[in-house]
Motif scaffolding. Sequence first.
Motif, PDB file in Angstrom:
ATOM      1  N   LEU A 103       0.792  -1.233   0.000  1.00 58.19           N
ATOM      2  CA  LEU A 103       0.000   0.000   0.000  1.00 58.19           C
ATOM      3  C   LEU A 103       0.824   1.282   0.000  1.00 58.19           C
ATOM      4  O   LEU A 103       0.321   2.334  -0.393  1.00 58.19           O
ATOM      5  N   VAL A 104       2.059   1.224   0.503  1.00 59.95           N
ATOM      6  CA  VAL A 104       2.790   2.464   0.746  1.00 59.95           C
ATOM      7  C   VAL A 104       3.969   2.589  -0.215  1.00 59.95           C
ATOM      8  O   VAL A 104       4.898   1.795  -0.171  1.00 59.95           O
ATOM      9  N   ASP A 105       3.910   3.579  -1.084  1.00 56.74           N
ATOM     10  CA  ASP A 105       4.996   3.838  -2.022  1.00 56.74           C
ATOM     11  C   ASP A 105       6.045   4.710  -1.328  1.00 56.74           C
ATOM     12  O   ASP A 105       5.734   5.832  -0.926  1.00 56.74           O
ATOM     13  N   VAL A 130       9.807   3.798   3.860  1.00 55.71           N
ATOM     14  CA  VAL A 130       8.704   4.756   3.801  1.00 55.71           C
ATOM     15  C   VAL A 130       8.778   5.722   4.990  1.00 55.71           C
ATOM     16  O   VAL A 130       9.372   5.418   6.028  1.00 55.71           O
ATOM     17  N   GLU A 131       8.175   6.879   4.813  1.00 53.05           N
ATOM     18  CA  GLU A 131       8.145   7.865   5.882  1.00 53.05           C
ATOM     19  C   GLU A 131       7.205   7.375   6.991  1.00 53.05           C
ATOM     20  O   GLU A 131       6.035   7.082   6.732  1.00 53.05           O
ATOM     21  N   VAL A 132       7.730   7.301   8.216  1.00 52.18           N
ATOM     22  CA  VAL A 132       6.918   6.859   9.353  1.00 52.18           C
ATOM     23  C   VAL A 132       6.673   8.056  10.258  1.00 52.18           C
ATOM     24  O   VAL A 132       7.621   8.650  10.770  1.00 52.18           O
ATOM     25  N   ARG A 133       5.428   8.437  10.413  1.00 55.23           N
ATOM     26  CA  ARG A 133       5.089   9.573  11.278  1.00 55.23           C
ATOM     27  C   ARG A 133       4.650   9.043  12.644  1.00 55.23           C
ATOM     28  O   ARG A 133       3.649   8.338  12.731  1.00 55.23           O
ATOM     29  N   ARG A 134       5.415   9.381  13.676  1.00 50.84           N
ATOM     30  CA  ARG A 134       5.126   8.883  15.017  1.00 50.84           C
ATOM     31  C   ARG A 134       4.391   9.961  15.810  1.00 50.84           C
ATOM     32  O   ARG A 134       4.853  11.100  15.886  1.00 50.84           O
ATOM     33  N   ASN A 155      -1.458  11.808   1.521  1.00 47.87           N
ATOM     34  CA  ASN A 155      -0.466  10.788   1.169  1.00 47.87           C
ATOM     35  C   ASN A 155      -0.333   9.682   2.214  1.00 47.87           C
ATOM     36  O   ASN A 155       0.543   8.829   2.108  1.00 47.87           O
ATOM     37  N   THR A 156      -1.180   9.719   3.226  1.00 51.83           N
ATOM     38  CA  THR A 156      -1.136   8.666   4.246  1.00 51.83           C
ATOM     39  C   THR A 156      -1.870   7.436   3.729  1.00 51.83           C
ATOM     40  O   THR A 156      -3.002   7.535   3.259  1.00 51.83           O
TER      41      THR A 156
END
Length: 370
Positions: A103-105, A130-134, A155-156
């Motif tokens: 799912l995540v590009d 992938v960018e991980v937003r915590r 983009n999430t």
Amino acid sequence: MPPQLLPRVLKLAPYVPGLSIEEIRQKYNLAQVIKLASNENPLGASPLAQKAIATHAAMAFRYPRGGNPRLARKLAEANDVGADRVIIGNGSDEIIDLLIRTLVDPEKHNLVCCRPCFSIYPIQGAICGVEVRRVPLNVDFSFDFASLLAAADANTRLVFLTTPDNPSGYCPPREEIVQFARKLAKKAPDALLVLDEAYMDFAEGGFPPVGTLPENVGVLRTFSKSYGLAGLRVGYAILPPAIADGLWRCRLPFSVNILAEEAALAALDDTAFREATISTVKSGRERISLGLQALSCAVCPSSANFIMFRLPDGHDAGQCFQYLLERGLIIRPLKSYDLPDHLRVSIGAPAENEAFLTAMASFLSREGKT
Ligand SMILES: *Cc1c(COP(=O)(O)O)cnc(C)c1O
């Protein structure tokens, strides 16, 4: 010269598992070791599952059937959903990895999870680049839904929430989750909210049917906890059909082995074992919670098969962990979760819980403490 690893792999912090019994037995020369570190089943493995493994041992030379259709059908029936919504994996860990990869590009998208949270989400996210937003939890370890929503955007692709949560044991009311899912659908229309329900069987009151959840929600389940099959590695998810289909196509064809599948099928029929597990956990949870409070520890209310707690002022969590370890009790320090002052103990069988509380009392009253 061998080829260089990718920079994102070189940077990776590995998953820190609980210590193993054999490791500790040898290191400290102990006769007996009690492991309350990995939230395993206090009653062992489902007896019906054990029997199924023995019965089917001779089939080990065969490849499993692709797609594990018998197990998928049975899980679909048990959850009152179409079989096209079910994906089965080598533990729910494999499904977490598949969700990210399908799912995540890495060039475009991001995923959102909490800090602290179950470390597989950010670790697999990092492996996939992938960018991980915590998003930090509230101080009482509840979810900060407003900040989770603020972190998500167009983009999430994935938002991971663990309900009940690990390591705190916190479980939000279902209405809060549903409300959040609805708001998320507006703010981040391409995001799937994944509820990791590894510990749902230990929550009070039970969970409503998956079919009643909003369309942008998927659930992750496992045979590792209430069914006692952690070592066999079987987990599953109930997802929107198109996503489940994508995951099946990306999954290694035989990642759930033939004995694991037979064991899982049998475990689903082992209602007696599951009920005994749940009642052992609930009474043990009450006992440990009261026991730790009597020792002046700060105990987080738990809906899971473990308890997170903080020692009274003046005592060090790392020292406590080490003290218990040398006496043959493995619990979980939470440094790897960024919670160096907290400890987590899995609910054990009654005698194990008593041994834990006795060791805690002796640690907290020992002479010459620093
Ligand atoms: C234990 C646990 C699981 C289960 O993982 P498996 O790979 O199925 O063994 C999943 N999520 C969380 C948060 C857990 O603590």
